[in-house]
Design an enzyme around this catalytic site. Sequence first.
Site, PDB file in Angstrom:
ATOM      1  N   CYS A 177      36.790  39.670  35.875  1.00 36.77           N
ATOM      2  CA  CYS A 177      36.181  40.762  35.093  1.00 36.77           C
ATOM      3  C   CYS A 177      36.973  41.009  33.807  1.00 36.77           C
ATOM      4  O   CYS A 177      36.394  41.187  32.734  1.00 36.77           O
ATOM      5  CB  CYS A 177      36.082  42.023  35.941  1.00 36.77           C
ATOM      6  SG  CYS A 177      34.816  41.887  37.229  1.00 36.77           S
ATOM      7  N   GLN A 223      40.904  44.888  40.667  1.00 39.53           N
ATOM      8  CA  GLN A 223      41.922  44.112  39.941  1.00 39.53           C
ATOM      9  C   GLN A 223      41.422  42.699  39.636  1.00 39.53           C
ATOM     10  O   GLN A 223      42.199  41.749  39.583  1.00 39.53           O
ATOM     11  CB  GLN A 223      43.220  44.063  40.748  1.00 39.53           C
ATOM     12  CG  GLN A 223      44.015  45.350  40.669  1.00 39.53           C
ATOM     13  CD  GLN A 223      44.436  45.672  39.223  1.00 39.53           C
ATOM     14  OE1 GLN A 223      44.705  44.786  38.430  1.00 39.53           O
ATOM     15  NE2 GLN A 223      44.489  46.951  38.888  1.00 39.53           N
ATOM     16  N   SER A 224      40.109  42.552  39.427  1.00 37.69           N
ATOM     17  CA  SER A 224      39.527  41.244  39.174  1.00 37.69           C
ATOM     18  C   SER A 224      40.018  40.633  37.854  1.00 37.69           C
ATOM     19  O   SER A 224      39.867  41.227  36.787  1.00 37.69           O
ATOM     20  CB  SER A 224      38.001  41.377  39.134  1.00 37.69           C
ATOM     21  OG  SER A 224      37.416  40.229  38.576  1.00 37.69           O
ATOM     22  N   ASN A 225      40.585  39.421  37.950  1.00 33.52           N
ATOM     23  CA  ASN A 225      40.943  38.669  36.739  1.00 33.52           C
ATOM     24  C   ASN A 225      39.684  38.194  36.020  1.00 33.52           C
ATOM     25  O   ASN A 225      39.634  38.140  34.794  1.00 33.52           O
ATOM     26  CB  ASN A 225      41.781  37.445  37.109  1.00 33.52           C
ATOM     27  CG  ASN A 225      43.059  37.819  37.818  1.00 33.52           C
ATOM     28  OD1 ASN A 225      43.881  38.537  37.266  1.00 33.52           O
ATOM     29  ND2 ASN A 225      43.216  37.352  39.047  1.00 33.52           N
TER      30      ASN A 225
END
Length: 331
Positions: A79, A75-77
């Site tokens: 990325c 859930q990386s912002n």
Amino acid sequence: MKSDTLPRFPLAEFPTPVHHLESFSKQLNGPAIYMKRDDLTSLGMGGNKTRKLEFLIGEALEQKKETLVTAGGLQSNHCRLTAAAAKKAGLNCHLVLSGTEPGAANGNLILDKIFGARIHYCDRAERDETLCQVADELETADKHPYVIPVGGSNSTGSVGYVNAMLELDAQLKEAGIRPDAIVFATSSGGTQAGLTLGAKITGFRGRVLGMSIDQTKTGNNPFPPVLTEIANGTARRLNLDIRLTEKDFPLNCDYLGAGYAVPGDLEFNVIRDLARHEGILLGPVYTARAMGGLVDLIQKGVFKKGQTVLFWHTGGTPELFAWADQIENKM
Ligand SMILES: *Cc1c(COP(=O)(O)O)cnc(C)c1O
């Protein structure tokens, strides 16, 4: 400042607004709380990585790179915004995400797919190695990879947050606001390093307090040396005669909960309260943990009535949809 001559690819409109959270401040009966809205940077649902990516992509284009490669959690912002920024810059994007591919993508992960990123799933322990491997393969295939570290936190990306502090300084002067502290979520360090360096440049008198999401002061991988290294690298890049030491980075590590990306009552309660007082959303992983920590510090009297605190909203609202089940039960 030398940042004016560093290569930069524009991704959003600045300055982002500063809002007074009147109703939320009143409810807490503590300091006046202001919010710097970096959740509103205008690319791909917003967030703090946008400012770093302007300088990282500026450098990638200058080096004639064609493919951005970076890594993070499912859930990386960072990325998601790298995937969005790549498209705006006409570049391809490969993401190395730690975790197993879920049956149905949601939150940031579905956005990564909408932005057309190539996704490589791996175990957390193998993430760095996988990132190198993917970059090597792209190099061999003549795809000219440009590797961005986790969170975009290096001396290039951090320049974006030195500039952000100069931007805020002008807004505060114009509005006659003098915060006793600036409070924000910190994790890979580029934001805190840039803001702290920027605070030295502008002569900011208050505290620049990082609320740790997952980092610790001691242990195997202590955070203060990471912050110092990024900040001093950034200072050198900007030809500044400033050197910071570990003491320059106030860091609160009291709200790590059950670990990274494991939100609990602290996060869910403040998501609800801020939404219902201000109509503003926080993300469960970063900004709700930092704001939940700030609320607790206010309740403990660390920040008091008569003082002014500026919370730097670093984004992450798309995370909400990945925790929808748990959130629904708490509302
Ligand atoms: C990455 C991130 C942070 C932390 O910023 P760092 O520069 O990595 O310390 C804070 N908030 C959100 C929403 C983020 O995505």
